[in-house]
Design a protein around this motif. Sequence first.
Motif, PDB file in Angstrom:
ATOM      1  N   GLU A 161      46.751  32.184 -73.521  1.00 18.02           N
ATOM      2  CA  GLU A 161      47.282  32.936 -72.389  1.00 18.02           C
ATOM      3  C   GLU A 161      46.288  33.063 -71.253  1.00 18.02           C
ATOM      4  OE1 GLU A 161      48.763  36.704 -73.617  1.00 18.02           O
ATOM      5  OE2 GLU A 161      50.146  35.869 -75.101  1.00 18.02           O
ATOM      6  N   GLY A 162      45.003  32.931 -71.530  1.00 20.80           N
ATOM      7  CA  GLY A 162      43.982  33.083 -70.504  1.00 20.80           C
ATOM      8  C   GLY A 162      43.675  34.542 -70.235  1.00 20.80           C
ATOM      9  N   TYR A 163      42.903  34.795 -69.186  1.00 17.87           N
ATOM     10  CA  TYR A 163      42.436  36.152 -68.909  1.00 17.87           C
ATOM     11  C   TYR A 163      42.865  36.647 -67.523  1.00 17.87           C
ATOM     12  CZ  TYR A 163      39.609  35.082 -72.961  1.00 17.87           C
ATOM     13  OH  TYR A 163      39.203  34.715 -74.226  1.00 17.87           O
ATOM     14  N   ALA A 164      43.812  35.970 -66.904  1.00 19.47           N
ATOM     15  CA  ALA A 164      44.290  36.413 -65.598  1.00 19.47           C
ATOM     16  C   ALA A 164      45.189  37.631 -65.760  1.00 19.47           C
ATOM     17  CB  ALA A 164      45.060  35.278 -64.916  1.00 19.47           C
ATOM     18  N   ASN A 165      45.493  38.293 -64.637  1.00 22.65           N
ATOM     19  CA  ASN A 165      46.375  39.467 -64.700  1.00 22.65           C
ATOM     20  C   ASN A 165      47.769  39.098 -65.178  1.00 22.65           C
ATOM     21  OD1 ASN A 165      46.639  37.971 -62.300  1.00 22.65           O
ATOM     22  ND2 ASN A 165      47.618  39.678 -61.244  1.00 22.65           N
ATOM     23  N   ILE A 166      48.152  37.844 -64.961  1.00 21.34           N
ATOM     24  CA  ILE A 166      49.429  37.325 -65.448  1.00 21.34           C
ATOM     25  C   ILE A 166      49.126  36.312 -66.548  1.00 21.34           C
ATOM     26  CG2 ILE A 166      51.543  36.080 -64.843  1.00 21.34           C
ATOM     27  CD1 ILE A 166      51.351  38.794 -63.511  1.00 21.34           C
ATOM     28  N   PRO A 167      49.634  36.500 -67.767  1.00 22.19           N
ATOM     29  CA  PRO A 167      49.330  35.542 -68.851  1.00 22.19           C
ATOM     30  C   PRO A 167      49.939  34.174 -68.568  1.00 22.19           C
ATOM     31  CG  PRO A 167      51.087  37.028 -69.519  1.00 22.19           C
ATOM     32  CD  PRO A 167      50.572  37.551 -68.210  1.00 22.19           C
ATOM     33  N   TYR A 168      49.316  33.160 -69.130  1.00 18.73           N
ATOM     34  CA  TYR A 168      49.835  31.799 -68.951  1.00 18.73           C
ATOM     35  C   TYR A 168      50.673  31.379 -70.146  1.00 18.73           C
ATOM     36  CZ  TYR A 168      50.234  26.780 -68.343  1.00 18.73           C
ATOM     37  OH  TYR A 168      50.741  25.518 -68.210  1.00 18.73           O
ATOM     38  N   TYR A 169      51.903  30.960 -69.881  1.00 21.12           N
ATOM     39  CA  TYR A 169      52.768  30.364 -70.902  1.00 21.12           C
ATOM     40  C   TYR A 169      53.109  28.940 -70.468  1.00 21.12           C
ATOM     41  CZ  TYR A 169      53.697  35.173 -72.554  1.00 21.12           C
ATOM     42  OH  TYR A 169      53.590  36.459 -73.024  1.00 21.12           O
ATOM     43  N   ASN A 170      53.122  28.021 -71.424  1.00 21.12           N
ATOM     44  CA  ASN A 170      53.495  26.638 -71.148  1.00 21.12           C
ATOM     45  C   ASN A 170      54.846  26.356 -71.798  1.00 21.12           C
ATOM     46  OD1 ASN A 170      53.542  23.575 -71.493  1.00 21.12           O
ATOM     47  ND2 ASN A 170      51.673  23.851 -70.295  1.00 21.12           N
ATOM     48  N   GLN A 171      55.741  25.740 -71.073  1.00 19.25           N
ATOM     49  CA  GLN A 171      57.093  25.514 -71.603  1.00 19.25           C
ATOM     50  C   GLN A 171      57.118  24.505 -72.750  1.00 19.25           C
ATOM     51  OE1 GLN A 171      58.160  24.156 -67.548  1.00 19.25           O
ATOM     52  NE2 GLN A 171      59.464  22.612 -68.545  1.00 19.25           N
ATOM     53  N   THR A 172      56.024  23.727 -72.895  1.00 18.81           N
ATOM     54  CA  THR A 172      55.963  22.753 -73.989  1.00 18.81           C
ATOM     55  C   THR A 172      55.250  23.301 -75.226  1.00 18.81           C
ATOM     56  OG1 THR A 172      53.855  21.730 -73.356  1.00 18.81           O
ATOM     57  CG2 THR A 172      55.833  20.940 -72.239  1.00 18.81           C
ATOM     58  N   ASP A 173      54.862  24.573 -75.185  1.00 19.15           N
ATOM     59  CA  ASP A 173      54.150  25.188 -76.307  1.00 19.15           C
ATOM     60  C   ASP A 173      54.958  25.036 -77.599  1.00 19.15           C
ATOM     61  OD1 ASP A 173      53.241  27.397 -78.158  1.00 19.15           O
ATOM     62  OD2 ASP A 173      51.874  27.779 -76.480  1.00 19.15           O
ATOM     63  N   GLU A 230      39.456  34.387 -51.825  1.00 18.59           N
ATOM     64  CA  GLU A 230      38.867  34.870 -50.571  1.00 18.59           C
ATOM     65  C   GLU A 230      39.046  33.850 -49.457  1.00 18.59           C
ATOM     66  OE1 GLU A 230      34.835  35.828 -51.289  1.00 18.59           O
ATOM     67  OE2 GLU A 230      35.272  37.629 -52.499  1.00 18.59           O
ATOM     68  N   ASN A 231      39.170  32.575 -49.832  1.00 15.58           N
ATOM     69  CA  ASN A 231      39.332  31.510 -48.847  1.00 15.58           C
ATOM     70  C   ASN A 231      40.794  31.239 -48.514  1.00 15.58           C
ATOM     71  OD1 ASN A 231      36.531  31.090 -48.768  1.00 15.58           O
ATOM     72  ND2 ASN A 231      36.628  29.718 -50.548  1.00 15.58           N
ATOM     73  N   GLY A 232      41.687  32.063 -49.040  1.00 18.58           N
ATOM     74  CA  GLY A 232      43.094  31.900 -48.722  1.00 18.58           C
ATOM     75  C   GLY A 232      43.825  30.867 -49.559  1.00 18.58           C
ATOM     76  N   LYS A 233      43.179  30.364 -50.618  1.00 18.02           N
ATOM     77  CA  LYS A 233      43.829  29.409 -51.509  1.00 18.02           C
ATOM     78  C   LYS A 233      44.719  30.158 -52.514  1.00 18.02           C
ATOM     79  CE  LYS A 233      41.635  25.635 -50.035  1.00 18.02           C
ATOM     80  NZ  LYS A 233      42.314  24.441 -49.491  1.00 18.02           N
ATOM     81  N   ILE A 234      45.772  29.497 -52.936  1.00 15.93           N
ATOM     82  CA  ILE A 234      46.736  30.119 -53.835  1.00 15.93           C
ATOM     83  C   ILE A 234      46.451  29.731 -55.279  1.00 15.93           C
ATOM     84  CG2 ILE A 234      49.186  30.416 -54.372  1.00 15.93           C
ATOM     85  CD1 ILE A 234      48.294  31.498 -51.634  1.00 15.93           C
ATOM     86  N   LEU A 235      46.427  30.732 -56.167  1.00 15.65           N
ATOM     87  CA  LEU A 235      46.277  30.513 -57.607  1.00 15.65           C
ATOM     88  C   LEU A 235      47.664  30.521 -58.235  1.00 15.65           C
ATOM     89  CD1 LEU A 235      43.335  33.013 -58.218  1.00 15.65           C
ATOM     90  CD2 LEU A 235      43.182  30.545 -57.797  1.00 15.65           C
ATOM     91  N   ILE A 236      47.899  29.577 -59.122  1.00 16.88           N
ATOM     92  CA  ILE A 236      49.240  29.450 -59.684  1.00 16.88           C
ATOM     93  C   ILE A 236      49.199  29.363 -61.203  1.00 16.88           C
ATOM     94  CG2 ILE A 236      49.904  28.141 -57.618  1.00 16.88           C
ATOM     95  CD1 ILE A 236      50.270  25.688 -59.545  1.00 16.88           C
ATOM     96  N   HIS A 237      50.362  29.610 -61.809  1.00 18.13           N
ATOM     97  CA  HIS A 237      50.625  29.254 -63.194  1.00 18.13           C
ATOM     98  C   HIS A 237      51.821  28.310 -63.175  1.00 18.13           C
ATOM     99  CE1 HIS A 237      47.686  31.584 -65.108  1.00 18.13           C
ATOM    100  NE2 HIS A 237      48.342  32.688 -65.384  1.00 18.13           N
ATOM    101  N   ASP A 238      51.593  27.060 -63.541  1.00 14.04           N
ATOM    102  CA  ASP A 238      52.657  26.052 -63.619  1.00 14.04           C
ATOM    103  C   ASP A 238      52.947  25.819 -65.090  1.00 14.04           C
ATOM    104  OD1 ASP A 238      54.200  23.727 -63.754  1.00 14.04           O
ATOM    105  OD2 ASP A 238      53.212  22.813 -62.026  1.00 14.04           O
ATOM    106  N   SER A 239      54.145  26.175 -65.532  1.00 11.99           N
ATOM    107  CA  SER A 239      54.472  26.125 -66.964  1.00 11.99           C
ATOM    108  C   SER A 239      54.534  24.710 -67.515  1.00 11.99           C
ATOM    109  CB  SER A 239      55.806  26.829 -67.218  1.00 11.99           C
ATOM    110  OG  SER A 239      56.869  26.151 -66.564  1.00 11.99           O
ATOM    111  N   ALA A 240      54.505  23.700 -66.641  1.00  9.84           N
ATOM    112  CA  ALA A 240      54.541  22.313 -67.116  1.00  9.84           C
ATOM    113  C   ALA A 240      53.188  21.630 -67.037  1.00  9.84           C
ATOM    114  CB  ALA A 240      55.570  21.502 -66.305  1.00  9.84           C
ATOM    115  N   SER A 241      52.188  22.310 -66.474  1.00  8.68           N
ATOM    116  CA  SER A 241      50.920  21.611 -66.259  1.00  8.68           C
ATOM    117  C   SER A 241      49.732  22.563 -66.224  1.00  8.68           C
ATOM    118  CB  SER A 241      50.975  20.828 -64.930  1.00  8.68           C
ATOM    119  OG  SER A 241      49.714  20.318 -64.592  1.00  8.68           O
ATOM    120  N   VAL A 242      48.834  22.410 -67.191  1.00 10.22           N
ATOM    121  CA  VAL A 242      47.572  23.144 -67.171  1.00 10.22           C
ATOM    122  C   VAL A 242      46.691  22.622 -66.047  1.00 10.22           C
ATOM    123  CG1 VAL A 242      45.474  23.633 -68.476  1.00 10.22           C
ATOM    124  CG2 VAL A 242      47.681  23.630 -69.643  1.00 10.22           C
TER     125      VAL A 242
END
Length: 409
Positions: free
Chosen positions: A237-249, A365-377
């Motif tokens: 799941e990782g340690y981000a505020n939103i856990p990571y789930y993968n649809q192929t798990d 801080e640089n304005g880049k977006i962090l994502i969770h993509d359920s199909a791709s780590v």
Amino acid sequence: MKKILTQTIFDEEARHKILIGFMSIFLLILVLLLALVSFPSILINILFSSPGENLDLSEDIAKVAIYQDTVFKVDNLNKEWIEKAKKENSDCDEIIVEYNYDLTWQALISIDSVLLNQEFDDLDEKRIEEIALKFIERDVEISEEEYEEAYEVDIIDGNGNVKTVTRTKTVKLKVATIKVNTINFEDVLFDVGITTEENIFIATNIFNNISSMDVENSLNIYDGDQVDFSQLKEYPEGYANIPYYNQTDKRWGSLPYGSSPILSAGCGPTSLAMVVSGLTDNKVTPDIVADWSYKNGHRAEGAGSYWSLMTDGGKHYGLNVEAVSRRNPNAILKALSDGYPVIVAMGKGQFTNGGHFIVLRGVTENGKILIHDSASVERSNKEWDLSIIMNESSKIGGVNGSPFWIFRP
């Protein structure tokens, strides 16, 4: 030529070779004919090519996406009609909505395989939408219902005492039942101009064949090649505020989401599960959300999930959901800066060959977006320019549509 003919007549080996040649040509023609009456021409390469062939499937995928998008457009048109019908019948005491919408893009593409004679050049989106609407029946029924309602009243008895008695009265209600139904595939064919036995057979045969195939899996962009069912693995799941789930798990990837497994079609439930688990005390997994989504009519067979999964699903799990236009990047940035995740429906591009939900979970801080993509780590570990996400977000609702959903507790 005479020598060849003479040799053919008297040489058994030559006759055998020529016979084999004719048989090969005949079988090739037969295979081509069977393919044309069994599959749409624009799906053959998508379904049957191997990764090693390196075919450019982008044109065929874009054409398939037109049919997939039409299913979502008609869903939106239905819901707009329902809201209009509610306003027109606001004088009723009760309004009931019966929504039975299960149109698939496979039905539309099967019809066009016949109407267009397998020539899918210069597709007319408006014409496809008109065909789709022939599947839809809309109606409003007004009825009156009666029931007995109990009420209490004080009376004075013969001795002058006050006593409370229960009586009943008849209550009449005016009820509006708003109905949307989907007509069966076979019952629409005559209305769209498919009338001969031969064409009815071809359209029905194509529809039955592609409806049972997992086309969605071919449109996903995974890490590496297509997913091997026998090699599924668990993802942390990782340690981000939103856990990571993968649809192929492997814990849920092979479980059903309608007619396809979660690994093929479950990006919507997987994305929503991440957000719910991160914002509430209710840790739900993709299979739980997929089951709820399917039972509550948010599964779009052959095309993932309806957008209503985000609004209705978020509310079901106790979250406030705000739909945001793809023309409003500032609202997206503010929500992420305030710590609220955003789910976005992506169109064809770096994230998908068809349609795909991803989670925007933060901004650097640089304005880049962090994502969770359920199909791709791999894609989940990258930082993304907001412009890429905005430009590749789905245009199903038009250029000013609202394919972003902000979630708040």
